[in-house]
Design an enzyme around this catalytic site. Structure first.
Site, mmCIF file in Angstrom:
data_model
loop_
_atom_site.group_PDB
_atom_site.id
_atom_site.type_symbol
_atom_site.label_atom_id
_atom_site.label_comp_id
_atom_site.label_asym_id
_atom_site.label_seq_id
_atom_site.Cartn_x
_atom_site.Cartn_y
_atom_site.Cartn_z
ATOM 1 N N CYS A 1 -0.880 3.276 -6.030
ATOM 2 C CA CYS A 1 -0.427 2.020 -5.470
ATOM 3 C C CYS A 1 1.000 1.759 -5.924
ATOM 4 O O CYS A 1 1.357 2.045 -7.056
ATOM 5 C CB CYS A 1 -1.320 0.874 -5.933
ATOM 6 S SG CYS A 1 -2.838 0.763 -5.008
ATOM 7 N N CYS B 1 0.869 -1.165 0.000
ATOM 8 C CA CYS B 1 0.000 0.000 0.000
ATOM 9 C C CYS B 1 0.915 1.227 0.000
ATOM 10 O O CYS B 1 2.113 1.100 -0.217
ATOM 11 C CB CYS B 1 -0.906 -0.034 1.227
ATOM 12 S SG CYS B 1 -2.431 0.892 0.984
ATOM 13 N N CYS C 1 -4.429 -0.677 -2.151
ATOM 14 C CA CYS C 1 -4.977 0.686 -2.211
ATOM 15 C C CYS C 1 -6.010 0.759 -3.320
ATOM 16 O O CYS C 1 -5.832 0.230 -4.388
ATOM 17 C CB CYS C 1 -3.917 1.737 -2.425
ATOM 18 S SG CYS C 1 -2.275 1.252 -2.789
#
Length: 139
Positions: free
Chosen positions: A86, A7, A79
């Site tokens: 991302c 993430c 994400c």
């Protein structure tokens, strides 16, 4: 089986996903990281995960750079917000997946409203990562 969950900040979603995968199967080697690692795991992520019996209190955000020379069976990005990018992992991997979630840390409101959002995202992560586990890792 080596899994890396990516993430941006590595403070909420990737930490929760790591915690759940480890709780499903202690033989998995699971790591999480971010491209712009935060300075701590979000306290509300720790709180709502504790409600499920998963303890993140000893976890800490890690930068993806520490894993670039490692190989993984799965690299999973989590994400799902258009405002963030991302991370792209360039290490040696067998499978890349995206299982996206909204960022609960971006929500505003009362303490209870924010906790409700964290719980909702937590439950989505548990559901989707259990589906991933059943489909790809369960023996």
């Amino acid at each position: 089986m080596r899994i890396l969950i990516l993430c941006t900040g590595n403070s909420c979603r990737s930490q929760m996903a790591e915690g759940f995968l480890k709780s499903f199967d202690s033989t998995l080697e699971v790591h999480s990281a971010g491209t712009s690692a935060s300075n701590r795991v979000h306290p509300k992520a720790i709180q709502v995960m504790k409600e499920t019996g998963v303890d993140l209190s000893a976890n800490y955000p890690k930068n993806v750079d520490r894993f670039l020379d490692k190989s993984f069976n799965f690299v999973i990005t989590v994400c799902d917000n258009a405002k963030e990018t991302c991370p792209v992992f360039i290490g040696k991997i067998d499978h890349r997946l995206h299982i996206g979630f909204d960022d609960p840390a971006e929500d505003a409101g009362t303490k209870e409203e924010i906790l409700a959002v964290f719980r909702c995202v937590r439950d989505e992560i548990k559901r989707d990562f259990y589906d991933f586990y059943k489909s790809n890792l369960m023996k």
